[in-house]
Design a protein around this motif. Structure first.
Motif, short mmCIF file in Angstrom:
data_model
loop_
_atom_site.label_atom_id
_atom_site.label_comp_id
_atom_site.label_asym_id
_atom_site.label_seq_id
_atom_site.Cartn_x
_atom_site.Cartn_y
_atom_site.Cartn_z
N ALA A 14 -0.13 0.32 2.86
CA ALA A 14 -0.73 -0.88 2.25
C ALA A 14 0.23 -2.07 2.40
CB ALA A 14 -1.03 -0.64 0.78
N THR A 15 -0.32 -3.22 2.71
CA THR A 15 0.52 -4.43 2.86
C THR A 15 0.93 -5.00 1.50
OG1 THR A 15 -1.48 -5.80 3.01
CG2 THR A 15 -0.48 -5.05 5.08
N GLU A 16 0.19 -4.64 0.44
CA GLU A 16 0.58 -5.06 -0.91
C GLU A 16 1.65 -4.12 -1.43
OE1 GLU A 16 -2.79 -5.11 -3.46
OE2 GLU A 16 -3.47 -7.08 -2.80
N GLY A 17 2.48 -4.64 -2.32
CA GLY A 17 3.46 -3.79 -2.97
C GLY A 17 2.79 -2.97 -4.05
N ILE A 18 3.08 -1.67 -4.07
CA ILE A 18 2.48 -0.78 -5.08
C ILE A 18 3.59 0.05 -5.68
CG2 ILE A 18 0.78 1.03 -5.54
CD1 ILE A 18 -0.64 0.19 -2.96
N LEU A 19 3.58 0.08 -7.00
CA LEU A 19 4.54 0.98 -7.67
C LEU A 19 3.87 1.58 -8.89
CD1 LEU A 19 5.69 -0.67 -10.37
CD2 LEU A 19 7.02 -1.87 -8.65
N VAL A 20 4.39 2.75 -9.29
CA VAL A 20 3.85 3.47 -10.43
C VAL A 20 4.94 3.58 -11.49
CG1 VAL A 20 2.79 5.64 -11.22
CG2 VAL A 20 2.34 4.81 -8.89
N ILE A 27 10.20 3.49 -13.02
CA ILE A 27 9.49 3.54 -11.75
C ILE A 27 9.56 4.97 -11.22
CG2 ILE A 27 9.42 2.66 -9.39
CD1 ILE A 27 10.84 0.13 -10.44
N VAL A 28 8.36 5.56 -11.04
CA VAL A 28 8.32 6.95 -10.57
C VAL A 28 7.86 7.03 -9.13
CG1 VAL A 28 7.99 7.89 -12.88
CG2 VAL A 28 5.99 7.28 -11.50
N ARG A 29 7.27 5.96 -8.64
CA ARG A 29 6.88 5.95 -7.24
C ARG A 29 6.75 4.49 -6.78
NH1 ARG A 29 1.90 9.29 -4.29
NH2 ARG A 29 2.78 9.14 -2.18
N ILE A 30 7.14 4.22 -5.55
CA ILE A 30 7.07 2.85 -5.02
C ILE A 30 6.83 2.92 -3.52
CG2 ILE A 30 9.59 2.77 -4.74
CD1 ILE A 30 9.39 -0.25 -5.35
N ASN A 31 5.96 2.06 -3.04
CA ASN A 31 5.64 2.11 -1.60
C ASN A 31 6.59 1.22 -0.80
OD1 ASN A 31 4.69 -0.47 -2.09
ND2 ASN A 31 2.81 -0.23 -0.90
N PRO A 32 6.66 1.43 0.49
CA PRO A 32 7.59 0.67 1.35
C PRO A 32 7.40 -0.84 1.24
CG PRO A 32 6.75 2.55 2.56
CD PRO A 32 5.97 2.49 1.28
N SER A 33 6.16 -1.29 1.12
CA SER A 33 5.92 -2.74 1.04
C SER A 33 6.58 -3.34 -0.20
CB SER A 33 4.41 -3.04 1.01
OG SER A 33 3.82 -2.72 2.26
#
Length: 393
Positions: A14-20, A27-33
């Motif tokens: 995903a081009t948007e930043g996503i984190l959980v 922060i338990v999960r974060i995407n590369p973006s």
């Protein structure tokens, strides 16, 4: 996309930043973006508090917002109407938009944050804002220019109106001058021609008495014509601004005494002209303008008084003012005529049979205005006139 691999691909690419974030705000999960957006290496932010990505001036307040949200979580866009900023690893800040979506599993409650860098959007908004401000500035400037142009047009319109009124006044003045001159000049010229013929006749008869009488008539006619021309010269000089107030220190009593002597030498009627003075004698006034004022006042007093009538001239000087008054025993001025006395060419209804231009009091008023003086007239028909001029010291 329904498989785990499909969901992971959606998260990873995903081009948007996503984190959980879990209930503790970790922060338990974060995407590369998102990692790229905040400038952190892979997995560096795992286990870190979400406040690590928020500028310190907002972090304390954000913890309170997070706690409140955790109590009643719901999907929403965060910070509607607010300016939100993210904090990069290098300490720089950037504007962002966040959407929150809570969900629960057997492991607990979590919140997914979708993060969008809106730097370009903000820049566009700023450019649009600056463009709007520039447009407003230009509109204001154009409005000011237009208003100034309108003001100038109004001024020009007023100046043209004044010029037209002035031109009309001058045309009326010329017409009245031609009318007055044709009358006032014709009489002395006729008298002079007649007296010259009679002078020659009486000279041949060696009748010196009658000859002298007609020579005197010629002199009087020349004097009257000179007065008329002097009045018009004074008006012309006043119009052109060639007459200015130049006060000098002078002896008022001496100056007035000299003027009285000149007036007595010019008059042919047997008038009683008296002069009295009170107070100090040294004043600071323009001698030429003052002489013009007094000559006109005394000439009028004698002209409008019967033969043998009394003319009283008085001057007073104190610490506050210089006061000069001329009182005659002449035909007086009606209340109706007193309202128009200072208008050019105005002649009182009871003075049309007496020679004059109707300019004397107009010239006096103009001189007094230059000298910062005032004039007061007290008069009643057939009971004489008292004219007082006052100069504040």
């Amino acid at each position: 996309m329904e498989t785990k691999e499909g969901v992971d691909a959606l998260f990873l690419y995903a081009t948007e930043g996503i984190l959980v974030v879990n209930e503790k705000g970790e922060i338990v999960r974060i995407n590369p973006s998102a990692e790229k957006l905040f400038g952190y290496p892979q997995d560096y932010l795992l286990g870190k508090k979400i406040e690590a990505l928020i500028p310190k001036r907002f972090s304390t307040q954000h913890e309170k917002y997070r706690t409140n949200y955790a109590e009643k979580p719901y999907a929403r866009s965060m910070g509607a109407g607010m300016e939100l900023y993210g904090l990069r690893k290098d300490g720089s800040e950037f504007p962002l938009e966040i959407s929150l979506s809570p969900y629960s599993t057997n492991e607990g409650r979590f919140v997914i944050a979708f993060i969008l860098d809106i730097t370009s959007k903000k820049q566009s908004e700023e450019r649009l804002k600056n463009y709007s401000l520039e447009l407003e500035r230009q509109v204001r400037n154009r409005t000011l220019v237009l208003e100034e142009a309108i003001d100038e047009l109004e001024k020009t319109k007023m100046e043209l109106r004044k010029a037209l009124e002035k031109e009309k006044e001058l045309n009326e003045m010329k017409s009245r001058f031609v009318s007055m001159a044709s009358h006032e000049f014709r009489t002395p010229l006729t008298t002079m021609m007649s007296s010259l013929s009679l002078t020659s006749k009486y000279g041949a008869q060696n009748d010196l008495t009658n000859q002298e009488k007609h020579i005197q008539k010629i002199k009087n006619s020349i004097h009257n014509m000179t007065d008329i021309l002097n009045d018009f010269l004074s008006v012309s000089k006043l119009e052109e601004g060639k007459i200015v107030n130049m006060p000098l220190e002078l002896n008022l009593k001496t100056l007035i005494t000299e003027i009285v002597g000149e007036i007595e030498a010019l008059t042919t009627k047997d008038h009683s002209l008296t002069y009295t003075h009170q107070g100090a004698e040294t004043v600071e006034l323009d001698p030429k303008l003052l002489q013009g004022v007094l000559f006109n006042l005394l000439s009028n007093a004698i002209k409008f008084s019967p033969e043998g009538g009394a003319v009283d001239l008085a001057s007073l000087v104190n610490e506050e003012e210089v006061r000069i008054s001329v009182k005659d025993s002449g035909i007086g001025i009606s209340k109706e005529d007193q309202e128009h006395l200072f208008e050019r060419f105005f002649r009182g209804q009871n003075a049309t049979h007496i020679q004059g231009t109707g300019l004397g009091l107009n010239i006096i008023a103009s001189y007094l205005k230059l000298m910062n003086g005032t004039i007061r007239i007290d008069s009643e028909e057939n009971k004489g006139t008292l004219i007082t001029v006052i100069f504040k010291r």
